[in-house]
Design an enzyme around this catalytic site. Structure first.
Site: not given
Ligand code: ADP
Ligand code: ZN
Length: 466
Positions: A297, A75
């Protein structure tokens, strides 16, 4: 003189290192627990078995259970990887020893490897314990044949591999490593018995951000009318570290302005302060970008919905991940061996759905579609040159051409391939636009919901089509 000086420097370097690597003779006990880690519920649940193992290793051994030796936390910086590693140690009540890969970059020959060796020696002495290696990519990136700094890296990495293989699972040492670039790592590191488990620590969603803010608000004086939920909604893309920083900056501002408690304006100023800092790293998400991402999106998701062969949408989000500003996740399907031409053509339509939405809804296009376009072009090219799916080229693999110097279709073959790829892409793009124009109301509705909530689940997405 030079030689002596060199030796002295070398020794000083060595001494300096010790202090850094070994926090104390016994390693550090941390008082961090899972309660200090907000959000990340699934990740915590996954790591509880490690805590149990560190607490009662015998039970696991008696059962014949093998616990992973190494776990990779992936991450971006500030998402809480170090924090969660410390929390595991804290929950289990075992020492935590750490080092950072970047410390090795400018080190004298051999020191990196010896440092790794010493770290593990120490861990064995104080086990059960946790070893945490931050920025493991600095030492663990793919091995090369290069010399100098590179080969020093290789030595360090080789030593790490030796150590990982060297300790037995009954030694009760868990090695946690953090990286933002798992794909850079040497494959040898990821083999069974080494870092064979990966846990992705993603940037928090709106709810996660609210929880993180709550934790960091606990020891601060904040006016009662401040709504942390509201602040969470305004800080899309912020990591845990950045949120902690916002509240700290707000506390500083409040003190300087002689407020009795932190006000809403103090926090809003701090958000701006941190955001402007972010802007430099081009990570700021302006309202305009958010809107663009939302339409993009929503475009992918809606177009996919109307394509027979494409997977169902699992989640649509405008929270940035990696290099992408948002993402549309699909439900996985059972493994398939073959992909049909129809499926590939529809895949192109789905990929171009993002760009198409920008065009039809906002009447402008952006760089946000660059990855989609890259993937689509590659698929279209493979269809033509590899899978024989173009009528004009026929079932011929053109990649063989270079190898054997066959020119099956004459000299204009490159031009023909180009044309065929273009036809595939153009057709797909028109189809995507057509679907969206016919469903303009849904495109607007889904985008608006995304702007409001940042994430839409599969169930919620379906409600737009009822
Ligand atoms: P990383 O190791 O991923 O770079 P850190 O664990 O060092 O990130 O996080 C830095 C700081 O940010 C932590 O010490 C903590 O104050 C804050 N933080 C990050 N993630 C969280 C979280 N999930 N909950 C609470 N605080 C967090
Ligand atoms: Zn896209």
């Amino acid at each position: 003189m030079i030689v002596i000086l060199f030796i002295v420097i070398l020794q000083m370097q060595g001494l300096g290192d010790k202090g850094k690597v070994y926090d104390s003779d016994k390693g550090k006990e941390t008082n961090v627990t899972f309660q200090d880690v907000a959000g990340l519920e699934e990740e915590k649940t996954e790591l509880i078995e490690i805590v149990e193992f560190l607490k009662k290793p015998k039970k696991f051994h008696e059962m014949g259970a093998k616990i992973p030796k190494g776990i990779l936390l992936c991450g971006k910086p500030g998402t809480g990887k170090t924090l969660i590693a410390k929390a595991i140690a804290g929950e289990a009540g075992v020492p935590f020893i750490s080092m950072s890969g970047s410390e090795f970059i400018e080190m004298f020959a051999g020191l990196g490897a010896s440092r790794v060796r010493k770290l593990f020696e120490k861990a064995k002495k104080i086990s059960p314990c946790i070893i945490f290696i931050d920025e493991i990519d600095a030492i663990g990136s793919r091995r090369t044949n290069a010399s100098g700094a590179e080969s020093e890296n290789n030595q360090t990495l080789n030593q790490l591999l030796v150590e990982m293989d060297g300790f037995e699972t009954n030694e009760t040492i868990i090695v946690l490593a953090a990286t933002n670039r798992p794909e850079m790592l040497d494959k040898a590191l990821l083999r069974p018995g080494r870092f064979d488990r990966q846990i992705v620590i993603a940037a928090p969603d709106a709810k996660g951000r609210e929880e993180i803010l709550k934790i960091h608000a606990e020891n601060k004086k904040i006016e009662p009318n401040v709504d942390l939920k509201e602040i969470a909604l305004d800080t899309a893309g912020f990591t845990g570290a950045e949120l902690a920083n916002v509240l700290n900056e707000a506390a500083i501002t409040a003190t300087i302005n002689k407020h009795t408690a932190i006000t809403k304006t103090d926090i809003e100023d701090a958000v701006k302060k941190v955001t402007v800092g972010l802007e430099k790293h081009s990570r700021v998400i302006s309202e305009k970008d958010k809107k663009l991402t939302a339409y993009h999106e929503a475009g992918h998701a809606i177009v996919s919905k109307f394509l027979e062969t494409q997977l169902d949408v699992k989640e649509v989000s405008i929270i940035p991940r990696g290099v992408a500003g948002g993402y549309t996740m699909y439900k996985t399907n059972e493994d398939k061996y073959y992909v049909s031409k129809t499926e590939m053509k529809e895949k192109l339509v789905a990929l171009l759905g993002g760009r198409a939405a920008e065009q039809v809804a906002l009447n402008d296009i952006s760089t946000g579609a660059s990855n989609d376009i890259e993937v689509a072009t590659e698929i279209a090219k493979d269809m033509v040159t590899k899978y024989g799916m173009s009528d004009k080229v026929g079932p011929i693999n053109l990649e063989v051409k270079d190898k054997y110097e066959i020119q099956p279709l004459g000299e204009n073959i490159d031009e023909l391939v180009g044309q065929e790829v273009k036809v595939l892409i153009d057709t797909a793009y028109s189809k995507a636009q057509e679907i969206l124009i016919n469903n303009m109301d849904k495109l607007h509705a889904v985008s608006e919901r995304l702007l409001e909530k940042e994430i839409i689940s599969a169930e919620e997405f379906e409600t737009f089509f009822k």
